[in-house]
Scaffold this motif. Structure first.
Motif, mmCIF file in Angstrom:
data_model
loop_
_atom_site.group_PDB
_atom_site.id
_atom_site.type_symbol
_atom_site.label_atom_id
_atom_site.label_comp_id
_atom_site.label_asym_id
_atom_site.label_seq_id
_atom_site.Cartn_x
_atom_site.Cartn_y
_atom_site.Cartn_z
ATOM 1 N N VAL A 56 4.089 0.390 -3.944
ATOM 2 C CA VAL A 56 4.287 0.853 -2.955
ATOM 3 C C VAL A 56 4.972 -0.730 -2.172
ATOM 4 N N LYS A 57 6.837 -1.336 -2.078
ATOM 5 C CA LYS A 57 6.588 -2.332 -1.046
ATOM 6 C C LYS A 57 7.223 -2.437 -0.470
ATOM 7 N N GLY A 58 7.217 -1.246 0.199
ATOM 8 C CA GLY A 58 7.748 -0.806 1.938
ATOM 9 C C GLY A 58 8.702 0.299 2.150
ATOM 10 N N TYR A 59 9.271 0.547 3.309
ATOM 11 C CA TYR A 59 9.395 1.768 3.285
ATOM 12 C C TYR A 59 11.167 2.246 3.970
ATOM 13 N N GLU A 60 11.923 2.674 4.068
ATOM 14 C CA GLU A 60 13.022 3.034 4.137
ATOM 15 C C GLU A 60 12.980 4.516 5.624
ATOM 16 N N GLY B 218 0.281 4.161 5.220
ATOM 17 C CA GLY B 218 -0.320 2.707 4.448
ATOM 18 C C GLY B 218 -1.344 2.725 4.441
ATOM 19 N N GLY B 219 -1.991 3.069 3.667
ATOM 20 C CA GLY B 219 -3.411 3.251 2.814
ATOM 21 C C GLY B 219 -3.658 2.460 1.100
ATOM 22 N N GLU B 220 -2.865 1.213 1.457
ATOM 23 C CA GLU B 220 -3.010 0.313 0.050
ATOM 24 C C GLU B 220 -3.232 -1.201 0.352
ATOM 25 N N GLY B 221 -4.666 -1.498 1.097
ATOM 26 C CA GLY B 221 -6.277 -2.486 1.637
ATOM 27 C C GLY B 221 -5.445 -3.233 1.936
ATOM 28 N N ILE B 222 -5.731 -4.325 2.051
ATOM 29 C CA ILE B 222 -5.619 -5.871 2.483
ATOM 30 C C ILE B 222 -4.353 -6.024 2.446
ATOM 31 N N ARG B 223 -3.345 -6.692 1.324
ATOM 32 C CA ARG B 223 -1.855 -6.588 1.002
ATOM 33 C C ARG B 223 -1.484 -5.391 1.395
ATOM 34 N N SER B 224 -1.502 -4.641 2.205
ATOM 35 C CA SER B 224 -0.735 -3.258 2.512
ATOM 36 C C SER B 224 0.535 -4.290 3.200
ATOM 37 N N GLN B 225 1.886 -3.834 2.297
ATOM 38 C CA GLN B 225 2.771 -3.992 2.795
ATOM 39 C C GLN B 225 3.833 -2.750 3.718
ATOM 40 N N VAL B 226 3.472 -1.780 3.274
ATOM 41 C CA VAL B 226 3.867 -1.796 4.776
ATOM 42 C C VAL B 226 2.922 -1.855 6.400
ATOM 43 N N ALA B 227 2.067 -1.930 5.800
ATOM 44 C CA ALA B 227 1.335 -2.526 7.664
ATOM 45 C C ALA B 227 2.099 -3.803 7.720
ATOM 46 N N LYS B 228 2.300 -4.589 6.999
ATOM 47 C CA LYS B 228 2.953 -5.858 7.581
ATOM 48 C C LYS B 228 4.373 -5.260 8.279
ATOM 49 N N GLN B 229 5.019 -4.408 7.606
ATOM 50 C CA GLN B 229 6.194 -3.903 8.148
ATOM 51 C C GLN B 229 6.771 -3.414 9.394
#
Length: 393
Positions: free
Chosen positions: A136-140, A164-175
């Motif tokens: 997962v690289k993001g969401y819409e 978003g539960g994909e760790g320290i490099r979470s793209q969901v968290a950034k977005q």
């Protein structure tokens, strides 16, 4: 599970994600997990986890009685000398319960479990709801749902929520946070290693921190948990985690993805002068299990505020990454799963206000945990994060 109900999308197949999945499974709320790896054993599982009272209570609140008993029976329980700090060069005891830490969580014992065992148990019953090779690289957002966007440009089914539960490099968290959720590289480095149980007999039962202050560039230390029940089992290996202050442990070409012999040789070189009592931990190590790791931490001042999204939130390291000091990270992550899972169960699935209530509660204990972890690491590892200049991952 109910048909024609949009599933909750979960990004990442780590501990927090899988425990949340268990909660949703028991609540009969549809979900699907997207995991970037080809399987849960694709990568090394890392060091053994110590479970605090809070962590155990959170796990027990999610699992049914039989599943929790199976989980607890799988955990190792360590008594012995408790938590002792030893001089790595002389073998002498330099402190009991260093830093005032009390590691016991139940029955007066220290409870721990291998990360791989924990993931395997949390996956049970959820196998059909996990999709591998989905990064997962993001969401819409849609008019009444959300889509996960994958690294290859494809999109998921429409979900009612995305977690978003994909760790320290979470793209969901950034977005989600607009970049407010950050993970800093502390500069401290570590090596994880394993050896047959026989290599640990010189230590005896207990949790030990071996400290070496004679390194030219700063301190290194080892943490390990020696369980009497497994001591004579030839099929069991114990793990140890080496941590070095910034500048002490360096990977070849600064490549911290290196595993195996190269990592093992560096660990052996750093400990070559250690007391004979500790030598078997390195001389007998299973070399292909050795791996480097960078020590990171979220914003030390606490979990930041961001504009709440009623359909998207984050759990685990994506919300609050911590140093290994104090063994707090995984215990905080499972509290996320328990809290969010309970709120979703009470709401019957997606409902406006759930993510806001979850984030309000998570920021309290999550911020406290990050501050504690960073404070311990500052003392033990001499790390210092300047939020304006320290590099992020």
């Amino acid at each position: 599970m109910p048909l024609n109900v949009k599933p909750i999308l979960i990004s990442g197949g780590g501990l927090a994600s899988l425990l949340l999945a268990q909660s949703l499974l028991l609540s009969k709320i549809p979900f699907v997990i997207f995991e970037r790896d080809a399987s849960l054993t694709f990568r090394g599982q890392g060091y053994r986890l110590r479970l605090s009272s809070e962590g155990l209570d959170a796990i027990e609140s999610v699992l049914d009685e039989a599943s929790f008993q199976k989980f607890y029976d799988t955990c190792g329980k360590t008594a012995g000398s408790g938590f002792a700090a030893l001089n790595a060069n002389t073998g002498e005891v330099i402190g009991q319960n260093p830093g005032g830490e009390s590691l016991g969580s139940r029955e007066g014992k220290i409870v721990g479990i291998a990360r791989g065992d924990m993931r395997r148990l949390f996956l049970e019953g959820c196998e059909q709801y996990i999709q591998f090779d989905k990064h997962v690289k993001g969401y819409e957002k849609t008019s009444d749902g959300v889509l996960a966007i994958f690294a290859d440009g494809s999109k998921s089914v429409e979900g009612s929520m995305l977690i978003g539960g994909e760790g320290i490099r979470s793209q969901v968290a950034k977005q989600l946070s607009g970049g407010k959720l950050k993970v800093f590289d502390t500069g401290a480095r570590g090596i994880h290693g394993q050896a047959p149980t026989t290599a640990f007999k010189g230590l005896g039962e207990g949790v030990f921190r071996l400290v070496d202050n004679t390194q030219p560039h700063g301190q290194i230390s080892i943490m390990t948990n020696v369980r009497a029940g497994d001591m004579n089992d030839p099929d069991v290996q114990f793990g140890w985690t080496m941590v070095g202050q910034p500048g002490v442990i360096e990977a070849p070409n600064d490549d911290y993805t290196i595993v195996g012999r190269k990592a093992a040789d560096i660990a052996k070189g750093l400990t070559a002068h250690w007391h004979p009592r500790f030598k078997p931990l390195f001389e007998d190590m299973v070399e292909n299990e050795a791996a480097f790791w960078k020590i990171t931490c979220s914003t030390p001042s606490g979990v930041p505020d961001w504009d709440n999204d009623k359909r998207v939130t984050v759990i685990g390291d994506a919300a609050h990454s911590m140093t290994p000091a104090g063994g707090i990270g995984a215990n905080t992550a499972v509290q996320d799963s328990a809290l969010l899972g309970r709120l979703l169960r009470e709401a019957g699935g997606y409902k406006d206000g759930v993510t806001a209530e979850y984030e309000k509660g998570m920021r309290v204990y999550g911020s406290e945990a990050v501050k504690k972890s960073y404070g311990l690491a500052s003392g033990q590892m001499k790390v210092k994060i300047d939020e304006a200049t320290t590099p992020t991952v």
